[in-house]
Scaffold this active site. Sequence first.
Site, PDB file in Angstrom:
ATOM      1  N   LYS A  42       0.880  -1.173   0.000  1.00  0.00           N
ATOM      2  CA  LYS A  42       0.000   0.000   0.000  1.00  0.00           C
ATOM      3  C   LYS A  42       0.916   1.221   0.000  1.00  0.00           C
ATOM      4  CE  LYS A  42      -3.768   2.185   2.662  1.00  0.00           C
ATOM      5  NZ  LYS A  42      -3.859   3.293   1.770  1.00  0.00           N
ATOM      6  N   LYS A 250      -3.000  -1.656   7.474  1.00  0.00           N
ATOM      7  CA  LYS A 250      -1.942  -0.678   7.711  1.00  0.00           C
ATOM      8  C   LYS A 250      -0.925  -1.176   8.725  1.00  0.00           C
ATOM      9  CE  LYS A 250      -4.001   3.745   6.653  1.00  0.00           C
ATOM     10  NZ  LYS A 250      -3.775   5.139   7.030  1.00  0.00           N
TER      11      LYS A 250
HETATM   12  S1  IVH Z   1      -6.550  -0.535  -4.674  1.00  0.00           S
HETATM   13  C1  IVH Z   1     -10.553  -1.068  -5.503  1.00  0.00           C
HETATM   14  N1  IVH Z   1      -4.011  -0.915  -4.312  1.00  0.00           N
HETATM   15  O1  IVH Z   1      -4.884   3.369  -0.787  1.00  0.00           O
HETATM   16  C2  IVH Z   1      -9.468  -0.762  -4.616  1.00  0.00           C
HETATM   17  N2  IVH Z   1      -4.997   1.084  -3.456  1.00  0.00           N
HETATM   18  O2  IVH Z   1      -7.657   2.929  -1.376  1.00  0.00           O
HETATM   19  C3  IVH Z   1      -8.911   0.581  -4.883  1.00  0.00           C
HETATM   20  N3  IVH Z   1      -3.349   2.586  -2.375  1.00  0.00           N
HETATM   21  O3  IVH Z   1      -5.549   6.344  -1.681  1.00  0.00           O
HETATM   22  C4  IVH Z   1      -7.600   0.798  -4.364  1.00  0.00           C
HETATM   23  N4  IVH Z   1      -1.587   1.319  -2.702  1.00  0.00           N
HETATM   24  O4  IVH Z   1      -4.472   5.168  -3.683  1.00  0.00           O
HETATM   25  C5  IVH Z   1      -5.067  -0.092  -4.093  1.00  0.00           C
HETATM   26  N5  IVH Z   1      -1.744  -1.378  -4.067  1.00  0.00           N
HETATM   27  C6  IVH Z   1      -2.791  -0.569  -3.881  1.00  0.00           C
HETATM   28  C7  IVH Z   1      -2.658   0.677  -3.230  1.00  0.00           C
HETATM   29  C8  IVH Z   1      -3.789   1.468  -3.028  1.00  0.00           C
HETATM   30  C9  IVH Z   1      -2.034   2.462  -2.212  1.00  0.00           C
HETATM   31  C10 IVH Z   1      -4.130   3.728  -1.894  1.00  0.00           C
HETATM   32  C11 IVH Z   1      -5.111   4.304  -2.833  1.00  0.00           C
HETATM   33  C12 IVH Z   1      -6.043   5.069  -1.924  1.00  0.00           C
HETATM   34  C13 IVH Z   1      -5.925   4.332  -0.626  1.00  0.00           C
HETATM   35  C14 IVH Z   1      -7.214   3.646  -0.300  1.00  0.00           C
END
Ligand code: IVH
Length: 610
Positions: A42, A250
């Site tokens: 993430k 997290k």
């Molecule tokens: S998937 C359908 N993959 O986390 C799911 N989000 O979503 C949509 N983020 O600010 C998100 N790394 O930008 C996904 N490997 C990852 C991610 C990711 C970071 C962020 C995303 C958003 C937050 C919550």
Amino acid sequence: MLSIRTETDTESSGAQAFDARVRRELELKDTDPAVEYVAELKFDGLAINLRYEHGVLVQAATRGDGETGEDVTQNIRTVGQIPLRLPSGVPSVLEVRGEVYMRRDDFEALNERQRQRIAQGEKGEKTFVNPRNAAAGAVRQLDPAIAAQRPLSFFAYGVGEVHNGKPGDSRFATHMELLQTLKQWGFPVAAQVDIAQGAPELIAYHQHIGAMRDQLPFDIDGVVYKVNSIALQQRLGFVSREPRWAVAHKYPAQEQLTTVLGIDVQVGRTGKLTPVAKLAPVFVGGVTVTNATLHNEDEARRKDVRVGDTVVVRRAGDVIPEVVSVVLPADQAEAERGPLFTMPHVCPVCGSAAVREEGEADYRCTGGLFCSAQRKQAILHFAQRRAVEVEGLGDKLVEQLVDAGIIHTLPDLYRLGLTALAGLDRMADKSAQNIVQALEKSKQTTLPRFLFGLGIRHVGESTAKALAKHFGQLDAIMDASAEALQQVNDVGPVVAESIHTFFQQPHNREVVEQLRACGVHWPEGDPTSAGPKPLAGKTFVITGTLPTLGRDAAKDLIEAAGGKVSGSVSKKTSFVVAGAEAGSKLDKAQELGVPVLDESALLEMVHDRA
Ligand code: IVH
């Protein structure tokens, strides 16, 4: 754009709960096979949607409120890792989702440039708190020329609208396949993506990434688990805007902002002065932090930390908390800040001169054992488990003993009577007795432990062992020239000089003599090179509690005499040394006919240096 369920849960139960939810929604039975997931990092940056029409980037937007994002196309065009054109054959409409971020090294360099600009009096410049803020600021910069100077990077992790004219026709069977295709089309995809079968492998991924997180060149704030099969994703669907097939887990934040309340200077065992920032309490890396080291004068000045400043505090893993940087708001007048930190030139504890030797980063108090701070640390060092081990002699007690003037030197420890101890605040008779007993027990030690316990600069445990092995006897070490000391394995000129100087000081020799007079003793031997060891070739197993020797001390004794110590009894064991409450190992020895010794028999063997 989609959002994602985020759980700050750092326990493995989070992955289990997610997997259980997915299985429930899919109406899977306990006997059905594990669900296949993709586990990803993430990224801690800014979510971006990149829209390509007929292979050309036409729009880049932030997530905004999920419904309406900000159009940041001009700035995103300056990010080198984001393709402006895609290879032929891509869908006519393709939305790529991912994260714009700043690498840690790029962030450091940017902040360094910012500090220089501020120092040169440029108006309106500021430093950034962390790579995420710097990346978000750069993406939203109104002036693309400035945005272009901010080093941004990108990772793709998904798609939005994808079709060749008719919406809905997904061309991927799995999420992993989607990621691999994005990579082929020229989008950066993080290397740390993995397939995981069921909750146990998600947990293993979470732990693995948690352990290597600090080695990544960019920040992450957790991991994301996604159901791999697109068909299953579609069956799971969404609750409001959150997919049921993905969850984020997290890690505890490793950095936080706080205020510097003061800068103290602490005195260590060797007199080293360390500036320490006193902070308004913050919860970071899983604990509440109120102190953070500034290491030394140069570091404190390089970071230019001042009382009243807002600072970034970092605590990663078990590392001691440190001040990473000062956050300088734009247009804060220099005059509004506290004075520059300067190292005191006298010891804050004893008032002796503090000097910084040439080529050294540290200031040191020259008070030696006259300085009560050094005395306290020296006593704790001598009494620690790896030295002579005085069980129960902790920092609170040493503090009381030194502050009350009861202990001035190491030998005073052995002159402590029950009356003096029992007279201390909050000291029960039983605890006082225990300390007296522990002191008695510590008198029987080994030469390496004693040498290490003296706290000679540069003499750690392994150097102490090497010295003991080479010289065999303390007097030989005390009288050795710096040249002779350099004959020992791993002892270079600096260490040799430090040992030689230590034993040239009459007060240090006096301390050694008095400790011996108080009954501190160890088996002395010949240098290793001369003559065979009495226990050479013999293997020992120690079991139960020995009357006077601690486990480590017994092991050291045996090893010093050339023997080996093993953890389990076998036919190859020469002797089992048994004390009180010896258990199964003693039974095993009797079963195998291995001779059993008590402590006194062991000591006789050790001292028998024929
Ligand atoms: S998937 C359908 N993959 O986390 C799911 N989000 O979503 C949509 N983020 O600010 C998100 N790394 O930008 C996904 N490997 C990852 C991610 C990711 C970071 C962020 C995303 C958003 C937050 C919550």
